[in-house]
Structure formats: structure tokens, C-alpha cells
Write a protein that holds these residues in place. Structure first.
Motif, mmCIF file in Angstrom:
data_model
loop_
_atom_site.group_PDB
_atom_site.id
_atom_site.type_symbol
_atom_site.label_atom_id
_atom_site.label_comp_id
_atom_site.label_asym_id
_atom_site.label_seq_id
_atom_site.Cartn_x
_atom_site.Cartn_y
_atom_site.Cartn_z
ATOM 1 N N ASP A 122 -42.984 124.832 28.332
ATOM 2 C CA ASP A 122 -43.711 125.821 29.119
ATOM 3 C C ASP A 122 -43.858 125.344 30.556
ATOM 4 O OD1 ASP A 122 -44.044 127.380 26.858
ATOM 5 O OD2 ASP A 122 -45.935 126.415 26.318
ATOM 6 N N VAL A 123 -43.514 126.220 31.492
ATOM 7 C CA VAL A 123 -43.629 125.876 32.914
ATOM 8 C C VAL A 123 -45.031 126.250 33.397
ATOM 9 C CG1 VAL A 123 -42.720 126.261 35.235
ATOM 10 C CG2 VAL A 123 -41.173 126.271 33.268
ATOM 11 N N GLY A 124 -45.726 125.304 33.978
ATOM 12 C CA GLY A 124 -47.076 125.562 34.477
ATOM 13 C C GLY A 124 -47.608 124.330 35.178
ATOM 14 N N ILE A 125 -48.743 124.474 35.816
ATOM 15 C CA ILE A 125 -49.337 123.349 36.529
ATOM 16 C C ILE A 125 -50.265 122.580 35.591
ATOM 17 C CG2 ILE A 125 -49.179 124.536 38.745
ATOM 18 C CD1 ILE A 125 -52.204 125.057 38.548
ATOM 19 N N PRO A 126 -50.460 121.290 35.823
ATOM 20 C CA PRO A 126 -51.376 120.500 34.985
ATOM 21 C C PRO A 126 -52.833 120.796 35.317
ATOM 22 C CG PRO A 126 -50.436 119.119 36.712
ATOM 23 C CD PRO A 126 -49.772 120.462 36.832
ATOM 24 N N LEU A 127 -53.305 121.954 34.896
ATOM 25 C CA LEU A 127 -54.617 122.458 35.296
ATOM 26 C C LEU A 127 -55.760 121.549 34.850
ATOM 27 C CD1 LEU A 127 -56.127 124.755 36.703
ATOM 28 C CD2 LEU A 127 -56.179 125.967 34.518
ATOM 29 N N ASN A 128 -55.709 121.061 33.613
ATOM 30 C CA ASN A 128 -56.794 120.214 33.104
ATOM 31 C C ASN A 128 -56.976 118.968 33.958
ATOM 32 O OD1 ASN A 128 -57.241 121.995 31.017
ATOM 33 N ND2 ASN A 128 -55.970 120.885 29.553
ATOM 34 N N GLN A 129 -55.858 118.350 34.310
ATOM 35 C CA GLN A 129 -55.927 117.125 35.113
ATOM 36 C C GLN A 129 -56.375 117.424 36.547
ATOM 37 O OE1 GLN A 129 -53.324 117.863 33.022
ATOM 38 N NE2 GLN A 129 -54.020 116.400 31.487
ATOM 39 N N ILE A 130 -55.987 118.591 37.068
ATOM 40 C CA ILE A 130 -56.410 118.987 38.417
ATOM 41 C C ILE A 130 -57.926 119.180 38.461
ATOM 42 C CG2 ILE A 130 -56.327 120.861 40.114
ATOM 43 C CD1 ILE A 130 -53.352 121.185 39.427
ATOM 44 N N ILE A 131 -58.460 119.889 37.464
ATOM 45 C CA ILE A 131 -59.910 120.088 37.397
ATOM 46 C C ILE A 131 -60.628 118.746 37.284
ATOM 47 C CG2 ILE A 131 -61.782 121.030 35.966
ATOM 48 C CD1 ILE A 131 -59.877 123.322 35.217
ATOM 49 N N LEU A 132 -60.057 117.868 36.470
ATOM 50 C CA LEU A 132 -60.678 116.559 36.254
ATOM 51 C C LEU A 132 -60.706 115.737 37.539
ATOM 52 C CD1 LEU A 132 -61.933 114.653 34.202
ATOM 53 C CD2 LEU A 132 -59.636 113.829 33.628
ATOM 54 N N ILE A 133 -59.607 115.765 38.314
ATOM 55 C CA ILE A 133 -59.588 114.964 39.545
ATOM 56 C C ILE A 133 -60.566 115.513 40.572
ATOM 57 C CG2 ILE A 133 -57.737 116.144 40.844
ATOM 58 C CD1 ILE A 133 -58.288 112.349 40.512
ATOM 59 N N PHE A 134 -60.750 116.828 40.607
ATOM 60 C CA PHE A 134 -61.766 117.401 41.500
ATOM 61 C C PHE A 134 -63.157 116.919 41.098
ATOM 62 C CE2 PHE A 134 -58.593 120.340 43.150
ATOM 63 C CZ PHE A 134 -59.056 120.592 44.440
ATOM 64 N N LEU A 135 -63.449 116.916 39.805
ATOM 65 C CA LEU A 135 -64.752 116.450 39.324
ATOM 66 C C LEU A 135 -64.944 114.962 39.610
ATOM 67 C CD1 LEU A 135 -64.931 118.310 35.880
ATOM 68 C CD2 LEU A 135 -66.166 118.873 37.988
ATOM 69 N N VAL A 136 -63.890 114.188 39.398
ATOM 70 C CA VAL A 136 -63.963 112.740 39.661
ATOM 71 C C VAL A 136 -64.239 112.477 41.134
ATOM 72 C CG1 VAL A 136 -62.581 110.622 39.769
ATOM 73 C CG2 VAL A 136 -62.531 112.025 37.706
ATOM 74 N N TYR A 137 -63.574 113.216 42.005
ATOM 75 C CA TYR A 137 -63.745 112.985 43.443
ATOM 76 C C TYR A 137 -65.110 113.481 43.949
ATOM 77 C CZ TYR A 137 -59.073 111.188 44.239
ATOM 78 O OH TYR A 137 -57.953 110.405 44.246
ATOM 79 N N VAL A 138 -65.643 114.520 43.333
ATOM 80 C CA VAL A 138 -67.011 114.942 43.676
ATOM 81 C C VAL A 138 -67.993 113.834 43.290
ATOM 82 C CG1 VAL A 138 -68.867 116.548 43.067
ATOM 83 C CG2 VAL A 138 -66.575 117.419 43.551
ATOM 84 N N PHE A 139 -67.793 113.284 42.102
ATOM 85 C CA PHE A 139 -68.650 112.175 41.655
ATOM 86 C C PHE A 139 -68.473 110.961 42.565
ATOM 87 C CE2 PHE A 139 -69.238 108.377 38.948
ATOM 88 C CZ PHE A 139 -70.574 108.556 38.611
ATOM 89 N N MET A 140 -67.221 110.679 42.958
ATOM 90 C CA MET A 140 -66.949 109.558 43.852
ATOM 91 C C MET A 140 -67.647 109.755 45.194
ATOM 92 S SD MET A 140 -63.254 108.217 45.278
ATOM 93 C CE MET A 140 -62.510 108.114 43.670
#
Length: 836
Positions: A802-820
């Protein structure tokens, strides 16, 4: 004197020293621990394997005693243990196949078996592996008699012959081994190869031996094996490295040298260098006035250069040493997390050396980049550089405070004030985020794709609409006598998510008789088949009319055989087989094949409870598309053509009565839940193999899981490295703007507004970095999937990713960087608090 001065600077600037040291330490911990954890994990597995499976270095199969005598003259061989190989035996009631040998205590001991009972003293006494006896459902076996079917396979005049006869044995003992051995090998593709040993003198019956070799020096075992192969004129099938050890070492090399691991290490070095450069750049900028003062007191440019090098050498020595010590601690904890039980720490001096070299390169490159800024500038320039010339003037600050959007105006003004520093900071954090998204998405994507049968290897990818398959293990059963247990079949039918259950017949022990020399030469060469052979490997499937109807879309020529009740046996022929060289199913077995052709086949059959080879003629009614070979019903163990016949014809030819294979398809495609159900259903069943989608996980499953856990350690540490950089940047920015903070306070800014400004600034860094990471990672991920799909289609596979973006990991990195961002502000707020 120079080092004393450096040491004073080192201690005086505690915050800056701590930041740069922390970056070097975390980078060292990351490199050292990741490599040490990986090395320790695989070394522990090798050690455990030697304890469970035997500490021999080389195994040999089907070797004559004369060749063993030649090996005896080898100086590097410490000892050998071997046993005479006898004809295999089959326990008909369970379809279990026993690999039978002449009793040899040395050979049994070398394989780490333990004997319970007595050893066989004559040819009518036997000892068998306990797990095999359990699956034969024989209670209290010692002293009991069993009847085994002795199978004698041979080639006479290039033709395969099979004879069989019943023989009674008395069980005088059984062999036990670690349960972990059976648990590990049962899920392998071939399954358990059960061993049995008899007594007496069988030298007249066979002159073939299996055995193991212990080396005095096993450092270059692969090269030594090649020497032995050359000496005896044999190949890898006859002489090879300990299978268990070689599998672990192959996975170790795959883990260490796979492209992702190399890229991760290169990116680690690059990120470390950027962070060290960024922090060192800030330190040097803030030390410029002090260096200018030293220059005004007579320090030459040469001495300044020496001072900077000495200053950096303190960071190098202290940072690397502390990093290695903490790396050892991290490795000790990490190895328990990554490889679970039985893992022991193995520290390699080479990793310590590389850590020192890596850090000296990083620091020296930073020095070269900043050399002009420190050494080549005049005294006035150095002193002037310490002032924040980009600071806002008072009137502009008053206008900002009176502005409704004050917070955002000030934030953007702060971010854009020192553009080069901002760019380096955002680029570094974005690079870490890019690695985070790709590593986690690739791991998740690969595991999911393998379990769905879309990628990972030709086994799991070859099942098509079938989710899971049950059959007898290749090494531990005989397809002629093995059957799917009735209780197992009943439980499968009762499985709540089962959509389709398709029992069938299967034999991979048949032969295609070729009297007309119609076999493709390329195929013969690919599968190393003898030029003078007249009979070639063939897989035979016996399907119901319903199964045949469901697979009619794969017929490229001719017609289906559904409902064909004529006297002749009609078949669907599969002429394609996997090409090891090309990685596709374009390889033809026969040079020419047409609808209506007559084919002669030999297939194992039962006659009066004895096994033999029956030769029959079949008529080709239809020819299957190559997509069937690549993408439907599984291709595990297939080494030639395939024919599909009606199940009634299969029963008539072979004498088989009950199914020996079953395909299962789920309603929702949840292959993992089905696999868990089958594993529970087959608990303690060591003869039935679970195949289907995700079958490649049998080999790569534990490897992928440990690599995923190792990746978590890597990502956590590199995020800590980025956080250290982030915190230092925020603290440095606040220190440089301390006077501004005072002015903001005097002209009416509240403490709460000031806190919001700092958090928003940090948040902007994180969000911009996460956005850049997400865009770059998504582009790479999508392009990679499209490229893989093109290769899959070109190779003849029907399923694509399936062609698509890694949405779960993108959301996670945004959350990680907000916490950072929050962490960076919290660790920096003490600087602002002093001014309020």
C-alpha cells in the motif's frame, strides 16, 4: 601551563562545558552501546546454541568412510564424531519420519542429547527422540515394541526406485534435549529432523555417514570448509558450518552491514558533528572576549591555536571516557531489553578505539570550521564578537510590547536573529526526526508486509488468497502417511474468523519422467540436476472441485478439470519455478508444453500398507500462468514443475485417504491472530508446520523483533542527543538576551507572557523541524514503496504494498518534539527566573 589554563576555562564555564560534554557523552554512549548490544546479543546466542545444539564447528552428511579417513589427516581437526546412516523409517500411525543411524555414543553426545534408558545392543533395539515418541502418542515407551516402515530409496540406471518393508523394534531408551531446541527448530521451515539409533552391525547395509568436526582453531572456519570441500571434491550439501551457528552469524552480519545500519551510523556521526559544532560555535562566540584579552596580553596566534586544541582535547578525553563507561552500563541494561534472557555482555576493544577516533574526528572538524573565527581574527574583532550585535533596540522592543501579537512577533524576531545558528539547529533536529520516522516506519512496514504476504521472501509471498497453511514438517514427516489430525481440523472449522477452510492433498516427493529430453537446460543448471537424469522433482496437488473452481483465473491455456470423470487422469500443469539467479518465476521447467500433452509421473503410493513409487500417465488439460507459481498456494520446497489433479484421482493413485494439507483464509485478513490461534492449537505438536503469509518470519521473526528493540534504544539515545542540543540552544539564547529580558520586564511584560514566548519559540523550533522531517521522510517512503511495487510486478507477484505516508510515526515525532520543547524551556527557565 596551557593545560592548566584550559582546565580553568573548562571548570569556569560549567553550563557550556556540561552541554558540550553531554553531547560527546551521549554520542559515544549511542555508538558504543548500539554496537556492543548487537555484538553481545549475537555472541550470547552463539554461546547458548553451542550449549544446546553442540559446540562442533563443522557438520558433514552422506560421506563415505574413506573420505572420513582423509579428514583424519587434517592438522586443524581436534576430533570427529560420526554415525553410520541407515535407511529412514516411518511410523505410519502418525506419519512421523525418523532419520535412523547406527548407535554412536560420541555422535549422540556431540549433539548434546541425553540418553534415558539403555543403549541398543542389537539391530532389533532402538532409541528415539522423546519428542518424536510423544507425538507418536506412545506412553511409557521403554520396553514397548513398535512397527516401523523401512524405506529404501535408490537410483538405478538413472531411475528412482523405492522399496519398503515392515520391521519391529523394541524401544530400550529415548533421547532428550533442551525444549528450547525443539521450540526454535519447529518453527523453522524444515521443522525437526527426528533421530533414532539402532544397535548391531550394519556395515554391509550402508557406507554413508553423518558427523561433526571440532576444530583446534575455528577463527577462519569458512575458508577451512572450502579447503575441505576442495580436498574431497564435495559441496556445501556435504560439508558445511554448524547450521545453528552459521544462521546466527548470518543474521549478525545482516544486522551489522545492512544498509539501514550503515546509514544510521553515518547519520549518527553527522548529527554528532553538527551538534558539537553548533555548541562549540556558541561557546567560542561567548569566549571570544576572553580569548581577545589573552591575545592582548601577548598570546600569539600559534599559542591560541594550541589553546583551542588543548581545550578540545579535554572534552575529547573526558567526554569519550565517561561515554564509554556509561555506554557499558547502557549496554548491560539494553541487552536485557533487546535480547531478553540469557544475554551476556561482550565488550570489544575495537568499539572503544572507534569511539575515540570518531570523537577526535568530530572535534577536529569543528575546530577546522571555527579556526578562522578564533585564530585568524584580530583582538578587536574577538572582543567585539562577544557582544550580541543582533539585539533589539529599546524603541523596537517597546513597539513589540504594545503590539497585539507581541508573543509571535518576538518569537520570530528571536528565531531569525542568528540565522546560521537557527538553520544548523533546525537542520540537526530535523535530521534526527527524519531518521526516527524512517527507522520506525520501515520496521513496522516490513513486519506488516511480511505477515500479509506482500514482501519479505518468496515463501510468504507465494500464498495469494490463502492466509495460513498447515502441513507435515518437511524433515519430520512423510507426506504419504502424515494426515491433519481430526481434532485440529475441528478446531480450525470452529475458529470464529475463519472464512474458508480448504483441505487438500500434497506431495513434493514425486518425479516428472522425461524420456524425450524436454527439460530446460537453464533449469537443470540452476537446480544442479544431473545431466543424465531422466526423472526430475515434481510437486503434485490433489484439489477438490471447489478449490479448482476458485483457481480457474490462473489458467492461461486450456480448460479446468472440474468434474472430469473420464478414465484418463487430467491435470493442470505449472511450468514455472523460482529462478535463484533472476529472483523471479520466469524460469520454465519444460522447454515446450501444450494442452493435450501426455506426461509420465512417479509418485509415492501405498499398496497393502507398503510404500512404493507408482508411475502413471496424465493428460495436460490446462496450463497455469506463472502467477500461480509465484503468488498462490505456496512454493516452499518446490524445486521443479507442479501438477494439480482432482482429489479423487490423487486418492486413486496414491492410496491416501485423509488430507495432509489445509489452507485457511480469514474474514478480516488478521493473519497474526490466526497464527496465534494455530500455535496454541498445535502446542507440543512438533510435526505439524504452520505456513502461509508471514512464513518468512520463521527465519527472520526473532531477528526483526530484536532489531526493532535495538532501534528503540538507538532512537531514544539520539533523541536525548538532540534534546541536549535543544536545551543548550535555548539556554544560550536566553543568556544572550538577558538584558532584553530585563527591559521587557521594566516596560510592562508579565512573567506569564515571558514564559509563553519562550515556550512558543521552542515549539516553533520543534514544529518546523518535525514538518521538515515529515515531508522528507514521506517523499522517501512513498518513492521506495513505488519502486518495490514495480519490482514485485516485474517478478510476477500479484500483491503489492500500500502506498501512503507513515502517518503514525509523523504524529509521534510531532508529539515527541512538543515534549522536547517543553523540556528545553523547563531546563532553561532558571535563567529568566533570576531576572523576575
Amino acid at each position: 601551563m596551557m593545560y592548566r589554563l584550559c582546565f580553568q576555562f573548562f571548570l569556569k564555564n560549567k553550563n557550556k562545558t556540561a552541554a558540550l560534554l553531554a553531547s560527546i557523552i551521549v554520542g559515544t554512549v549511542l555508538f558504543f552501546s548500539i554496537n556492543t548490544i548487537r555484538e553481545s546479543g549475537y555472541e550470547s546466542q552463539i554461546k547458548e546454541s553451542r550449549n544446546i545444539n553442540g559446540s562442533y564447528d563443522i557438520s558433514f552428511d552422506n560421506i563415505k568412510i574413506s573420505d572420513i579417513d582423509k579428514l583424519g589427516g587434517e592438522g586443524n581437526i581436534s576430533k570427529m564424531a560420526y554415525a553410520q546412516k541407515l535407511n529412514p523409517s516411518i511410523y505410519r500411525e502418525a506419519g512421523i519420519k525418523l532419520s535412523k543411524y547406527q548407535y554412536s555414543k560420541e555422535y549422540i553426545d556431540s549433539l548434546k542429547y541425553k540418553l534415558v534408558g539403555s543403549y541398543p545392543k542389537n539391530e532389533n533395539e532402538i532409541i528415539i527422540e522423546k519428542k518424536a515418541i510423544d507425538n507418536m502418542k506412545i506412553d511409557n515407551p521403554i520396553g514397548k515394541e513398535i512397527t516401523l516402515l523401512e524405506i529404501d530409496k535408490k537410483i538405478i540406471n538413472n531411475k528412482n526406485i523405492m522399496d519398503s518393508a515392515d520391521k519391529k523394534y523394541r524401544i530400550v531408551g529415548y533421547l532428550t534435549k533442551s525444549t528450547k531446541y525443539y521450540d526454535d527448530i519447529t518453527v523453522s521451515t524444515g521443522g525437526v529432523k527426528f533421530k533414532a539409533f539402532t544397535g548391531g552391525d550394519n556395515r554391509g547395509k550402508s557406507s554413508i555417514y553423518d558427523g561433526v568436526i571440532f576444530l583446534k582453531d575455528s577463527e577462519n572456519v569458512t575458508q577451512y570448509i572450502e579447503t575441505l570441500q576442495s580436498k574431497l571434491k564435495m559441496g556445501w550439501d556435504n560439508i558445511r558450518q554448524n547450521d545453528f551457528i552459521s544462521s546466527i552469524e548470518m543474521l549478525k552480519l545482516r544486522s551489522k552491514y545492512q544498509l539501514e545500519s550503515i546509514i544510521s551510523m553515518v547519520l549518527l556521526l553527522f548529527v554528532s558533528m553538527l551538534i558539537v559544532y553548533n555548541i562549540f560555535n556558541i561557546i567560542i562566540s561567548e569566549m571570544s572576549s576572553e580569548i581577545g584579552t589573552l591575545r592582548s596580553f601577548g598570546m600569539s596566534r600559534k599559542q591560541t591555536k594550541k589553546f583551542i586544541k588543548s581545550y578540545l582535547s579535554l572534552f575529547w578525553i573526558v567526554g569519550t571516557t565517561v561515554g564509554i563507561l556509561l555506554g557499558i552500563l547502557c549496554s548491560f541494561i539494553g541487552i536485557k531489553f533487546v535480547y531478553k534472557e540469557n544475554a551476556q555482555l561482550a565488550i570489544r576493544p575495537i568499539f572503544i578505539l572507534i569511539a575515540f577516533i570518531m570523537n577526535v574526528i568530530t572535534l577536529y572538524i569543528s575546530y577546522l570550521l571555527l579556526n578562522k573565527k578564533v585564530v585568524k581574527r584580530t583582538i578587536v574583532e574577538l572582543i567585539d564578537d562577544s557582544k550580541d550585535n543582533s539585539a533589539l533596540n529599546k524603541s523596537k522592543m517597546v513597539k513589540l510590547v504594545r503590539n497585539v501579537n507581541i508573543k509571535y512577533k518576538i518569537v520570530w524576531s528571536n528565531i531569525l536573529r542568528r540565522k546560521s545558528r537557527t538553520v544548523v539547529t533546525i537542520f540537526t533536529i530535523a535530521l534526527v526526526g527524519y531518521m526516527f520516522i524512517l527507522n520506525f516506519s520501515s520496521s513496522e512496514f516490513l513486519t506488516e508486509s511480511i505477515s500479509r504476504g506482500v514482501s519479505g521472501g518468496i515463501w510468504g509471498m507465494s500464498y495469494g488468497t490463502v492466509d495460513k497453511a498447515l502441513s507435515g514438517s518437511i524433515n519430520g514427516t512423510d507426506s504419504l502417511f502424515y494426515t491433519i489430525d481430526d481434532d485440529v481440523m475441528e478446531k480450525i472449522h470452529q475458529y470464529k474468523d475463519a472464512d474458508k477452510v480448504e483441505p487438500s492433498f500434497y506431495s513434493n516427493d514425486a518425479f516428472l519422467v522425461d524420456n524425450d529430453r524436454n527439460i530446460n537446460e537453464k533449469y537443470k543448471k540452476m537446480y544442479e540436476l544431473n545431466d543424465i537424469n531422466l526423472e526430475y522433482p515434481l510437486a503434485v496437488r490433489g484439489y477438490s472441485d471447489k478449490m479448482l473452481q476458485d483457481r480457474k483465473s490462473f489458467i492461461s491455456e486450456g480448460k479446468n478439470i472440474v468434474g472430469n470423470n473420464s478414465g484418463d487422469i487430467h491435470c493442470l500443469f505449472v511450468n514455472n519455478v523460482y529462478s535463484k539467479a533472476d529472483g523471479n518465476f520466469d524460469l520454465n521447467v519444460l522447454k515446450r508444453i501444450s494442452v493435450g500433452d501426455k506426461l509420465k509421473i512417479k509418485i509415492p503410493s501405498v499398496d497393502n500398507k507398503l510404500a512404493n513409487l507408482t508411475e502413471v500417465e496424465v493428460t495436460v488439460s490446462g496450463i497455469m500462468d506463472k502467477k500461480y507459481a509465484s503468488s498462490q498456494d505456496g512454493s516452499v520446497g518446490v524445486r521443479g514443475g507442479q501438477i494439480i489433479i482432482r482429489e479423487d484421482d490423487y486418492k486413486k493413485i496414491t492410496g491416501a485417504e485423509k488430507y495432509n494439507k489445509v489452507f485457511i483464509t480469514t474474514k478480516n485478513g488478521d493473519v497474526n491472530s490466526l497464527n496465534d490461534f494455530l500455535e496454541k492449537t498445535l502446542l507440543d505438536n512438533y510435526v505439524t508446520s504452520i505456513g502461509g503469509k508471514g512464513e518468512d518470519m520463521k527465519f527472520f521473526g526473532s531477528y526483526l523483533k530484536s532489531e526493532a528493540r535495538l532501534n528503540i534504544v538507538y532512537q531514544v539515545l539520539i533523541l536525548i542527543l538532540a534534546t541536549v542540543n535543544f536545551i543548550f540552544i535555548m539556554r544560550s539564547n536566553l543568556i544572550n538576551r538577558r538584558e532584553e529580558v530585563k527591559i521587557y520586564r521594566y516596560i510592562g511584560m508579565t512573567k506569564k507572557v515571558r514564559q509563553k514566548i519562550d515556550f512558543i519559540e521552542a515549539l516553533y523550533y520543534g514544529i518546523i523541524s518535525a514538518l521538515i522531517s515529515s515531508i522528507l521522510a514521506s517523499i522517501y517512503h512513498v518513492n521506495k514503496v513505488i519502486s518495490i511495487n514495480k519490482d514485485l510486478i516485474a517478478s510476477g507477484f500479484t500483491k503489492t504494498m500500500d502506498v501512503g505516508i507513515p502517518l503514525n510515526q509523523i504524529i509521534l515525532i510531532f508529539l515527541v518534539y512538543v515534549f522536547m520543547s517543553l523540556i528545553a524551556v523547563l531546563f532553561s527557565w532558571d535563567i529568566v527566573r533570576e531576572e523576575w
